[in-house]
Design a protein around this motif. Structure first.
Motif, short mmCIF file in Angstrom:
data_model
loop_
_atom_site.label_atom_id
_atom_site.label_comp_id
_atom_site.label_asym_id
_atom_site.label_seq_id
_atom_site.Cartn_x
_atom_site.Cartn_y
_atom_site.Cartn_z
N GLN A 118 81.67 59.32 46.09
CA GLN A 118 83.01 59.81 45.76
C GLN A 118 82.99 61.32 45.56
OE1 GLN A 118 85.04 57.19 42.76
NE2 GLN A 118 83.07 56.13 42.69
N PRO A 119 83.13 62.08 46.65
CA PRO A 119 83.03 63.55 46.57
C PRO A 119 83.99 64.18 45.57
CG PRO A 119 82.99 62.81 48.85
CD PRO A 119 83.32 61.61 48.01
N LEU A 120 85.22 63.65 45.48
CA LEU A 120 86.17 64.23 44.53
C LEU A 120 85.72 64.03 43.09
CD1 LEU A 120 89.62 63.27 46.15
CD2 LEU A 120 88.45 65.49 46.16
N MET A 121 85.13 62.87 42.82
CA MET A 121 84.59 62.61 41.49
C MET A 121 83.39 63.52 41.22
SD MET A 121 84.96 60.81 38.73
CE MET A 121 85.82 59.28 39.10
N MET A 122 82.60 63.76 42.26
CA MET A 122 81.46 64.67 42.12
C MET A 122 81.94 66.06 41.71
SD MET A 122 78.12 65.33 42.59
CE MET A 122 77.32 64.34 43.85
N VAL A 123 83.00 66.54 42.33
CA VAL A 123 83.55 67.86 41.99
C VAL A 123 84.02 67.89 40.54
CG1 VAL A 123 85.41 69.50 42.47
CG2 VAL A 123 84.19 68.43 44.36
N GLU A 124 84.72 66.84 40.12
CA GLU A 124 85.19 66.77 38.74
C GLU A 124 84.02 66.76 37.75
OE1 GLU A 124 88.36 66.89 37.58
OE2 GLU A 124 88.80 67.41 39.66
N TYR A 125 82.99 66.02 38.09
CA TYR A 125 81.81 65.96 37.23
C TYR A 125 81.14 67.33 37.13
CZ TYR A 125 77.36 64.44 35.25
OH TYR A 125 76.26 64.29 34.45
N LEU A 126 81.04 68.05 38.24
CA LEU A 126 80.43 69.38 38.23
C LEU A 126 81.26 70.37 37.41
CD1 LEU A 126 79.20 69.67 41.94
CD2 LEU A 126 77.81 69.33 39.88
N LYS A 127 82.59 70.23 37.47
CA LYS A 127 83.46 71.09 36.65
C LYS A 127 83.20 70.83 35.17
CE LYS A 127 87.34 71.54 39.90
NZ LYS A 127 88.76 71.18 40.16
N TRP A 128 83.09 69.55 34.81
CA TRP A 128 82.81 69.20 33.42
C TRP A 128 81.45 69.74 33.00
CZ3 TRP A 128 78.72 66.23 31.68
CH2 TRP A 128 78.74 65.92 30.31
N LEU A 129 80.45 69.60 33.87
CA LEU A 129 79.11 70.05 33.55
C LEU A 129 79.06 71.57 33.37
CD1 LEU A 129 76.32 68.78 33.16
CD2 LEU A 129 75.83 69.27 35.56
N MET A 161 90.30 64.61 34.10
CA MET A 161 88.91 64.37 34.44
C MET A 161 88.27 63.36 33.51
SD MET A 161 85.43 64.86 34.02
CE MET A 161 85.20 66.14 32.81
N GLN A 162 88.54 63.49 32.19
CA GLN A 162 87.94 62.57 31.22
C GLN A 162 88.30 61.13 31.55
OE1 GLN A 162 85.75 62.99 29.05
NE2 GLN A 162 85.70 65.13 28.50
N ASP A 163 89.55 60.88 31.95
CA ASP A 163 89.97 59.53 32.28
C ASP A 163 89.19 58.99 33.46
OD1 ASP A 163 91.77 59.56 30.22
OD2 ASP A 163 93.48 60.13 31.46
N ASN A 164 88.95 59.84 34.48
CA ASN A 164 88.22 59.40 35.66
C ASN A 164 86.76 59.07 35.32
OD1 ASN A 164 90.47 59.78 37.28
ND2 ASN A 164 89.92 61.88 37.80
N ILE A 165 86.13 59.94 34.52
CA ILE A 165 84.74 59.71 34.13
C ILE A 165 84.65 58.47 33.24
CG2 ILE A 165 82.78 60.62 32.84
CD1 ILE A 165 83.14 61.97 35.50
N HIS A 166 85.61 58.33 32.33
CA HIS A 166 85.64 57.16 31.46
C HIS A 166 85.73 55.89 32.29
CE1 HIS A 166 87.85 54.75 28.10
NE2 HIS A 166 86.57 54.40 28.19
N ALA A 167 86.60 55.89 33.29
CA ALA A 167 86.78 54.72 34.15
C ALA A 167 85.50 54.40 34.91
CB ALA A 167 87.93 54.97 35.13
#
Length: 225
Positions: A104-115, A1-7
């Motif tokens: 990007q719904p999949l990115m949204m899910v990853e962001y919510l998991k991080w949050l 997840m960190q790599d995706n958010i970083h990108a």
């Protein structure tokens, strides 16, 4: 997840360098952007009505600050972000971040998991500050600092590889510098820890954990960033 958010920040944000002691945003100021920390350290704090500063987080690389205003009607920062050491950041406007996550719904899910993990961290820390008294607040803060910035030594001790003044520790614990001075000196007297030029070395982490009946939360939760 960190790599995706970083990108996400790297591809769409603006890269900036900030000097020590500068402010990224101020409490009460209009919230317009999120910041991804590439390197350095940022202190997130809030000032009480009496003028006392309470430090909520000390964020290092791969942390995001300013995330609390996303997808909500909160238009002003509730805290202040101060640079503790020269840092590099990616800045992304709030509107851009909302647009990118919506696309990007999949990115949204990853962001919510991080949050959600961030929320667990804050709840855990506030619980310890409220329920365990001043001593427990210090002990749990030292444990979190060890988990976040700890560097194991050959003799089994752990050095907190991040310099902090007693006032900065007091602000993390929501108490006075005088109280922290007394408690740290008492811990030093009993060989629980030592300190030198702002660096604390923990010699008996088990003692700190036993004193507050530590629940041994996952390391991703029991952190100070």
């Amino acid at each position: 997840m960190q790599d995706n958010i970083h990108a996400l920040f790297k591809n769409h944000g603006i890269f900036i360098k900030v000097d020590k002691d500068s402010k990224i945003f101020l409490e009460g100021e209009r919230a317009e952007a999120l910041f991804y920390i590439e390197s350095g350290a940022i202190q997130i704090s809030q000032e009480t009505e009496s003028g006392k500063e309470l430090t909520m987080r000390i964020c290092g690389p791969n942390s995001i600050v300013g995330e609390g205003t996303l997808f909500c009607q909160l238009t002003y920062n509730s805290m202040t972000a101060k640079v503790l050491e020269p840092s590099t950041l990616y800045v992304l406007s709030q509107k851009s971040m909302e647009h990118l996550l919506t696309e990007q719904p999949l990115m949204m899910v990853e962001y919510l998991k991080w949050l959600q993990i961030e929320n667990y961290k804050h709840q855990s820390r506030l619980r310890d500050l409220i329920l365990n008294g001043k001593k427990g607040a210090l002990f749990s803060t030292l444990i979190r600092l060890t988990n976040t910035y700890g560097k194991p030594l050959d003799d089994g001790a752990i050095v907190i590889n991040f310099p902090l003044t007693n006032l900065e520790i007091a602000n993390l614990c929501g108490t006075s510098r005088e109280m922290i001075n007394r408690m740290l000196n008492d811990l030093k007297k009993h060989h629980i820890l030592t300190f030198d030029k702002g660096y604390i070395t923990i010699h008996n982490l088990k003692f700190l954990k036993d004193e507050i009946a530590c629940e041994n939360c996952p390391l991703q939760i029991c952190r100070i960033d």
